[in-house]
Design a protein around this motif. Structure first.
Motif, mmCIF file in Angstrom:
data_model
loop_
_atom_site.group_PDB
_atom_site.id
_atom_site.type_symbol
_atom_site.label_atom_id
_atom_site.label_comp_id
_atom_site.label_asym_id
_atom_site.label_seq_id
_atom_site.Cartn_x
_atom_site.Cartn_y
_atom_site.Cartn_z
ATOM 1 N N PHE A 43 4.191 -5.138 -7.306
ATOM 2 C CA PHE A 43 3.038 -5.312 -6.425
ATOM 3 C C PHE A 43 1.894 -5.944 -7.204
ATOM 4 O O PHE A 43 1.594 -5.533 -8.334
ATOM 5 C CB PHE A 43 2.597 -3.969 -5.849
ATOM 6 N N GLN B 250 -0.029 -6.280 -2.875
ATOM 7 C CA GLN B 250 0.905 -7.081 -2.096
ATOM 8 C C GLN B 250 2.276 -7.126 -2.766
ATOM 9 O O GLN B 250 2.379 -7.378 -3.974
ATOM 10 C CB GLN B 250 0.371 -8.507 -1.914
ATOM 11 N N TYR B 251 3.304 -6.899 -1.979
ATOM 12 C CA TYR B 251 4.671 -6.873 -2.483
ATOM 13 C C TYR B 251 5.083 -8.245 -3.007
ATOM 14 O O TYR B 251 4.860 -9.269 -2.356
ATOM 15 C CB TYR B 251 5.603 -6.426 -1.360
ATOM 16 N N GLU C 115 5.321 1.068 -1.316
ATOM 17 C CA GLU C 115 3.976 0.602 -0.951
ATOM 18 C C GLU C 115 2.990 1.767 -0.928
ATOM 19 O O GLU C 115 1.861 1.657 -1.404
ATOM 20 C CB GLU C 115 4.008 -0.100 0.410
ATOM 21 N N ARG C 116 3.423 2.912 -0.386
ATOM 22 C CA ARG C 116 2.557 4.091 -0.366
ATOM 23 C C ARG C 116 2.307 4.611 -1.771
ATOM 24 O O ARG C 116 1.202 5.041 -2.104
ATOM 25 C CB ARG C 116 3.180 5.195 0.493
ATOM 26 N N GLN D 248 2.337 2.964 -4.736
ATOM 27 C CA GLN D 248 1.420 2.143 -5.528
ATOM 28 C C GLN D 248 -0.005 2.218 -5.002
ATOM 29 O O GLN D 248 -0.966 2.105 -5.765
ATOM 30 C CB GLN D 248 1.920 0.687 -5.592
#
Length: 307
Positions: free
Chosen positions: A205, A209-210, A247-248, A250
């Motif tokens: 990330f 953003q991935y 995502e959560r 990070q």
């Protein structure tokens, strides 16, 4: 030295890398930044002096508080508690207006494995069953309860210092193994060994953003996927649930760049950790992505946005 063919577009910026001079990832990032600015400096925190009276941070005659930004890649050649003190010194530069990517305070929360784990569990991120204690009897009970566990140092990377233990081990020998680990490490960080599909995943990330995913594939008979023990990088595509959890995870720490270590198990996706520094090698070898170049672009954009 900066390659002669570069065409710097932001000569007014002085951005240094906090890392290890001569090491691949530190040099890669420093070169990517130098491509923008024409300025290259890699800072070994072990040589930095903090002048707290005058709020200066000195490295080989350079006052780091006079730079525009610092990008942290490595704080030491190996993980150890002193890294926290080294990172604390960078807060002096931040207080003097130097932008630090990621901020020292945010990275400090991740250097200690226990601090990282507590934050992830408070955010309800799924992880393998874990017990942390200084009590040897409690540790012994945990091994018998969980069956097969991995002892992890609170300060380590790439599986260094980790020990695999089994409840099937004779009691006397098991107690000796725990005693030896405690003598060296102090704390027991005990995590249940989960069955992996021969690999785990690194989800990258940048600015939240991935960026992509690579796998670390273990070699036959190896219980860890670490590249230090023969694991190999390979391209990977995470399940939607895995990506959502990463995502959560990070987002708990809000780092500028990080890698979330995940595993897709029979019981669903699980998170091992959020990296304090994030790796470049997996992206480079498995995906052909020079993440250092993307990071350099991001840093320049962030600095321009604050001017």
């Amino acid at each position: 030295m900066v390659p002669t063919k570069l065409s710097p577009r932001h000569r007014d910026l002085k951005i240094a890398v906090v890392g290890i001079p001569g090491k691949w990832s530190s040099e890669l990032l420093a070169d990517a930044l130098a491509a923008h600015t024409g300025f290259k400096l890699i800072i070994d925190l072990g040589e930095v002096s903090a002048d707290l009276t005058n709020n200066r941070l000195i490295y080989r005659g350079q006052d780091l508080t006079e730079l525009d930004a610092l990008v942290i890649k490595k704080a030491a050649t190996r993980y150890h508690p002193g890294m926290i003190d080294r990172l604390e010194m960078l807060r002096i530069a931040e207080a003097q207006g130097v932008k630090v990517f990621s901020s020292a305070e945010k990275i400090i929360r991740l250097v200690d494995r226990l601090s990282c784990t507590v934050a992830l569990r408070q955010a309800d991120i799924p992880m393998p069953q874990t017990l942390v204690t200084e009590n040897l009897d409690a540790a012994l009970e945990a091994v018998h309860s969980l069956g097969e566990v991995i002892l992890k140092p609170l300060f380590s990377t790439k599986a260094k210092g980790m020990v695999l233990l089994s409840a099937q081990t004779p009691l006397k020998k098991l107690r000796e193994q725990l005693f030896d680990f405690q003598k060296e490490q102090g704390f027991f960080y005990i995590q249940q060994k989960i069955h992996l599909p021969n690999q785990d995943l690194g989800l990258m990330f940048l600015g939240g953003q991935y960026q992509g995913t690579y796998a670390r594939v273990n070699q036959k008979h190896a219980w860890t996927t670490s590249t230090e023990t023969g694991g190999k990088y390979a391209p990977a595509e995470p399940q939607a649930e895995t990506l959502a959890i990463a995502e959560r995870a990070q987002a708990v720490f809000k780092l500028d760049f990080t890698t979330v270590d995940m595993a897709e198990t029979a019981d669903g996706p699980m998170c091992f950790e959020v990296s304090a520094f994030g790796g470049f090698k997996g992206a480079y070898d498995a995906l052909g992505i020079n993440i250092a170049e993307r990071y350099a672009d991001y840093v320049i954009q962030q600095l321009q946005a604050t001017k």
